[in-house]
Motif scaffolding. Sequence first.
Motif, PDB file in Angstrom:
ATOM      1  N   ILE A 214      -5.926   4.147  11.213  1.00 17.50           N
ATOM      2  CA  ILE A 214      -4.516   4.797  11.173  1.00 17.50           C
ATOM      3  C   ILE A 214      -3.809   3.349  10.468  1.00 17.50           C
ATOM      4  CG2 ILE A 214      -2.654   4.714  12.739  1.00 17.50           C
ATOM      5  CD1 ILE A 214      -4.404   5.951  14.817  1.00 17.50           C
ATOM      6  N   PHE A 215      -4.218   2.321  10.332  1.00 23.47           N
ATOM      7  CA  PHE A 215      -3.754   1.110   9.891  1.00 23.47           C
ATOM      8  C   PHE A 215      -4.280   0.641   8.411  1.00 23.47           C
ATOM      9  CE2 PHE A 215      -2.797   0.607  14.174  1.00 23.47           C
ATOM     10  CZ  PHE A 215      -1.295   0.592  14.286  1.00 23.47           C
ATOM     11  N   THR A 216      -5.655   0.810   8.437  1.00 23.78           N
ATOM     12  CA  THR A 216      -6.124   0.523   7.263  1.00 23.78           C
ATOM     13  C   THR A 216      -5.930   1.111   5.966  1.00 23.78           C
ATOM     14  OG1 THR A 216      -8.430   1.668   7.873  1.00 23.78           O
ATOM     15  CG2 THR A 216      -8.482  -0.627   8.421  1.00 23.78           C
ATOM     16  N   ILE A 217      -5.820   2.669   6.138  1.00 25.19           N
ATOM     17  CA  ILE A 217      -5.510   3.518   5.068  1.00 25.19           C
ATOM     18  C   ILE A 217      -4.238   2.983   4.502  1.00 25.19           C
ATOM     19  CG2 ILE A 217      -4.971   5.920   4.673  1.00 25.19           C
ATOM     20  CD1 ILE A 217      -6.903   6.759   6.910  1.00 25.19           C
ATOM     21  N   PRO A 218      -3.067   3.069   5.303  1.00 28.45           N
ATOM     22  CA  PRO A 218      -1.855   2.428   4.738  1.00 28.45           C
ATOM     23  C   PRO A 218      -1.959   1.204   3.917  1.00 28.45           C
ATOM     24  CG  PRO A 218      -1.330   2.886   7.005  1.00 28.45           C
ATOM     25  CD  PRO A 218      -2.916   3.398   6.698  1.00 28.45           C
ATOM     26  N   ILE A 219      -2.622   0.172   4.689  1.00 29.39           N
ATOM     27  CA  ILE A 219      -2.636  -0.973   3.949  1.00 29.39           C
ATOM     28  C   ILE A 219      -3.575  -0.997   2.811  1.00 29.39           C
ATOM     29  CG2 ILE A 219      -3.956  -3.417   4.559  1.00 29.39           C
ATOM     30  CD1 ILE A 219      -2.959  -3.000   7.524  1.00 29.39           C
ATOM     31  N   ALA A 220      -4.399  -0.142   2.834  1.00 31.25           N
ATOM     32  CA  ALA A 220      -5.415  -0.215   1.620  1.00 31.25           C
ATOM     33  C   ALA A 220      -4.750   0.257   0.562  1.00 31.25           C
ATOM     34  CB  ALA A 220      -6.708   0.466   1.825  1.00 31.25           C
ATOM     35  N   PHE A 221      -3.941   1.617   0.884  1.00 36.40           N
ATOM     36  CA  PHE A 221      -2.915   2.062  -0.218  1.00 36.40           C
ATOM     37  C   PHE A 221      -2.125   1.234  -0.549  1.00 36.40           C
ATOM     38  CE2 PHE A 221       0.982   4.454  -1.400  1.00 36.40           C
ATOM     39  CZ  PHE A 221       0.184   5.140  -2.300  1.00 36.40           C
ATOM     40  N   SER A 222      -1.380   0.421   0.277  1.00 29.31           N
ATOM     41  CA  SER A 222      -0.357  -0.687  -0.505  1.00 29.31           C
ATOM     42  C   SER A 222      -1.236  -1.496  -1.310  1.00 29.31           C
ATOM     43  CB  SER A 222       0.160  -1.409   0.705  1.00 29.31           C
ATOM     44  OG  SER A 222       0.684  -0.602   1.882  1.00 29.31           O
ATOM     45  N   GLY A 223      -2.575  -1.973  -1.062  1.00 28.19           N
ATOM     46  CA  GLY A 223      -3.311  -3.006  -1.953  1.00 28.19           C
ATOM     47  C   GLY A 223      -3.362  -2.348  -3.396  1.00 28.19           C
ATOM     48  N   THR A 224      -3.432  -0.787  -3.307  1.00 30.38           N
ATOM     49  CA  THR A 224      -3.764  -0.283  -4.755  1.00 30.38           C
ATOM     50  C   THR A 224      -2.382  -0.504  -5.582  1.00 30.38           C
ATOM     51  OG1 THR A 224      -2.941   1.978  -3.942  1.00 30.38           O
ATOM     52  CG2 THR A 224      -5.342   1.249  -3.852  1.00 30.38           C
ATOM     53  N   LEU A 225      -1.296  -0.508  -4.773  1.00 35.34           N
ATOM     54  CA  LEU A 225       0.211  -0.403  -5.627  1.00 35.34           C
ATOM     55  C   LEU A 225       0.230  -2.074  -6.049  1.00 35.34           C
ATOM     56  CD1 LEU A 225       2.205   1.506  -3.081  1.00 35.34           C
ATOM     57  CD2 LEU A 225       1.029   2.211  -5.269  1.00 35.34           C
ATOM     58  N   LEU A 226      -0.435  -2.950  -5.535  1.00 32.01           N
ATOM     59  CA  LEU A 226      -0.334  -4.438  -5.881  1.00 32.01           C
ATOM     60  C   LEU A 226      -1.048  -5.087  -7.188  1.00 32.01           C
ATOM     61  CD1 LEU A 226      -0.330  -5.922  -2.264  1.00 32.01           C
ATOM     62  CD2 LEU A 226       1.610  -5.560  -3.592  1.00 32.01           C
ATOM     63  N   VAL A 227      -1.981  -3.958  -7.592  1.00 37.62           N
ATOM     64  CA  VAL A 227      -3.001  -4.268  -8.650  1.00 37.62           C
ATOM     65  C   VAL A 227      -2.265  -3.523 -10.000  1.00 37.62           C
ATOM     66  CG1 VAL A 227      -5.070  -3.799  -9.662  1.00 37.62           C
ATOM     67  CG2 VAL A 227      -4.678  -4.512  -7.244  1.00 37.62           C
ATOM     68  N   ASN A 228      -2.284  -4.214 -11.114  1.00 37.78           N
ATOM     69  CA  ASN A 228      -1.464  -3.765 -12.244  1.00 37.78           C
ATOM     70  C   ASN A 228      -2.937  -3.269 -13.030  1.00 37.78           C
ATOM     71  OD1 ASN A 228      -0.403  -3.201 -14.517  1.00 37.78           O
ATOM     72  ND2 ASN A 228      -0.194  -5.104 -15.482  1.00 37.78           N
ATOM     73  N   ASP A 229      -3.026  -2.039 -12.804  1.00 33.96           N
ATOM     74  CA  ASP A 229      -4.062  -1.262 -13.590  1.00 33.96           C
ATOM     75  C   ASP A 229      -3.874  -0.569 -14.963  1.00 33.96           C
ATOM     76  OD1 ASP A 229      -6.542   0.206 -13.853  1.00 33.96           O
ATOM     77  OD2 ASP A 229      -6.721   0.974 -11.998  1.00 33.96           O
ATOM     78  N   ALA A 230      -4.273  -1.517 -15.764  1.00 34.12           N
ATOM     79  CA  ALA A 230      -4.048  -1.041 -17.210  1.00 34.12           C
ATOM     80  C   ALA A 230      -4.948   0.380 -17.454  1.00 34.12           C
ATOM     81  CB  ALA A 230      -3.954  -2.066 -18.014  1.00 34.12           C
ATOM     82  N   TYR A 231      -6.024   0.311 -17.168  1.00 41.39           N
ATOM     83  CA  TYR A 231      -7.052   1.280 -17.283  1.00 41.39           C
ATOM     84  C   TYR A 231      -6.490   2.761 -16.823  1.00 41.39           C
ATOM     85  CZ  TYR A 231     -10.025  -2.203 -18.995  1.00 41.39           C
ATOM     86  OH  TYR A 231     -10.564  -3.483 -19.894  1.00 41.39           O
ATOM     87  N   MET A 232      -5.786   2.616 -15.718  1.00 36.72           N
ATOM     88  CA  MET A 232      -5.422   3.730 -15.246  1.00 36.72           C
ATOM     89  C   MET A 232      -4.392   4.476 -15.992  1.00 36.72           C
ATOM     90  SD  MET A 232      -3.646   4.623 -11.293  1.00 36.72           S
ATOM     91  CE  MET A 232      -2.167   4.012 -11.702  1.00 36.72           C
ATOM     92  N   LYS A 233      -3.503   3.630 -16.346  1.00 36.73           N
ATOM     93  CA  LYS A 233      -2.257   4.131 -17.496  1.00 36.73           C
ATOM     94  C   LYS A 233      -3.028   4.728 -18.687  1.00 36.73           C
ATOM     95  CE  LYS A 233       0.689   0.281 -15.895  1.00 36.73           C
ATOM     96  NZ  LYS A 233       1.426  -1.111 -16.383  1.00 36.73           N
ATOM     97  N   GLU A 234      -4.152   4.304 -18.943  1.00 30.51           N
ATOM     98  CA  GLU A 234      -4.871   5.157 -20.364  1.00 30.51           C
ATOM     99  C   GLU A 234      -5.466   6.218 -20.064  1.00 30.51           C
ATOM    100  OE1 GLU A 234      -7.697   2.206 -21.970  1.00 30.51           O
ATOM    101  OE2 GLU A 234      -5.973   0.548 -22.504  1.00 30.51           O
ATOM    102  N   ASP A 235      -6.347   5.959 -18.787  1.00 34.72           N
ATOM    103  CA  ASP A 235      -7.131   7.397 -18.553  1.00 34.72           C
ATOM    104  C   ASP A 235      -6.344   8.297 -17.560  1.00 34.72           C
ATOM    105  OD1 ASP A 235      -8.996   6.036 -19.631  1.00 34.72           O
ATOM    106  OD2 ASP A 235     -10.214   5.446 -17.931  1.00 34.72           O
ATOM    107  N   GLY A 236      -5.107   8.056 -16.984  1.00 34.81           N
ATOM    108  CA  GLY A 236      -4.353   9.009 -16.296  1.00 34.81           C
ATOM    109  C   GLY A 236      -5.030   9.131 -14.923  1.00 34.81           C
ATOM    110  N   THR A 237      -5.739   8.629 -14.302  1.00 31.34           N
ATOM    111  CA  THR A 237      -6.607   8.714 -13.240  1.00 31.34           C
ATOM    112  C   THR A 237      -7.029   7.382 -12.316  1.00 31.34           C
ATOM    113  OG1 THR A 237      -8.447   9.853 -11.789  1.00 31.34           O
ATOM    114  CG2 THR A 237      -8.815   9.146 -14.251  1.00 31.34           C
ATOM    115  N   PRO A 238      -6.640   7.427 -11.123  1.00 31.20           N
ATOM    116  CA  PRO A 238      -6.817   5.982 -10.399  1.00 31.20           C
ATOM    117  C   PRO A 238      -8.481   5.937 -10.350  1.00 31.20           C
ATOM    118  CG  PRO A 238      -6.068   7.656  -8.861  1.00 31.20           C
ATOM    119  CD  PRO A 238      -5.865   8.370 -10.304  1.00 31.20           C
ATOM    120  N   LEU A 239      -9.130   7.267 -10.457  1.00 30.17           N
ATOM    121  CA  LEU A 239     -10.790   7.228 -10.174  1.00 30.17           C
ATOM    122  C   LEU A 239     -11.398   6.826 -11.560  1.00 30.17           C
ATOM    123  CD1 LEU A 239     -11.129  10.179  -7.897  1.00 30.17           C
ATOM    124  CD2 LEU A 239     -10.790   7.933  -7.160  1.00 30.17           C
TER     125      LEU A 239
END
Length: 400
Positions: A226-251
Amino acid sequence: GGKRAVLRRVHGAMTDEQLKMMSLLVFTFQNAAFVLLMRWSKVLDTHYNSTVAVLITEVLKMPLSITLLIYEKQSFSDAMANLRKEILGAPIDTLKIAVPALLYTVQNNALFIAMEHLEAAVFQVTYQLKTLTTAVLTVVLLGRSVAPHQWGALLLLMAGTILVQEPPTRKPSSAASAADDSWSFTVGVGATVAACICSSVASVYLEKILIESKPSIWIRNVQLCIFTIPIAFSGTLLVNDAYMKEDGTPLHGFTFAVWASIFTNAAGGMIVATVMKFAGNILRNFAQACAIIVGGFGSWLLFDFVITARFVGGVALVILSIFIYGSKLEQLLDWVEAAGAMIGLGRGLNSPSAAYTQVPTEEATTEEADLELAPTDINPPGQELVTDHACSSSENGKGQ
């Protein structure tokens, strides 16, 4: 009637032995496979976002935990009623889970960083420092005592861990390259120590703060999710993922190795938590030692890791420390006497050998109260090699 009773007892004993062997194989495979797969995913250098991998792992744990709770209760309605009672009916206790949830999320992210910078075998041995950090916190925060021979085992653990800390042996092409290798090694060791501390603090916190709440391990995992999911999601927002901008997917960059490490972490950790309750303390320690050896061999086979005499000596000290820490002094003296008798130094093997029983360590006491696991965490304080809160909570969660 007597013959049937004997047959039932024999059948039960055989089943118990099979369960013990299965727990040994599953624990060894899960711990070694998770480390090797995570290292493989980093060696491939596909630039995947490890914070997304942590998020997916936590998302998978929620339905898995609910499914295993239903199986445990043998009733969907009973499982749901239990969830309502332990989560909605105890909101304060549920809120307290936010602290270890944050720590476990930081721990899992630190593991990915460590595996990016360390050889799998070196990481696996270094990660046994969780035994030391948990023991210290148990004494400081829970007021428990650690026997003198256990402190000796912790010194052996530290010595063995120091021995395996060999920076890359390949010849650097330049001074800058050598500096980069040294810095990378330092980052890897630092991330591993941070993961150890997070796991130990979360483990001791769960026991100290939630000592009156002893739900099923699967309910504890749902509470954590219940807590790790929103915390982990917040962690993804803290990372500047340049490759996601190029590929268009977080995967982006999610290869088979990445997915395999995710499923091994999520599902494998829970399987370990389930089967390891059938194993005795000596079998857990033996499985842990096997996992370290398999991890070292796998690193040599898959990643050209150089196994030096210094590394072998460090591994031997760590494995020895695992068994000494989990034994009573009387058992150690009996084993020394038996070993001496075998080489003609003792009074013989006439005295019965000591049975190997769990010592009152932090994890041992919790497991007796819970299940009884989980570091994970899965684990004696060091068993949680398992790397996720499924295993950690198995140590602290049921009442992982």
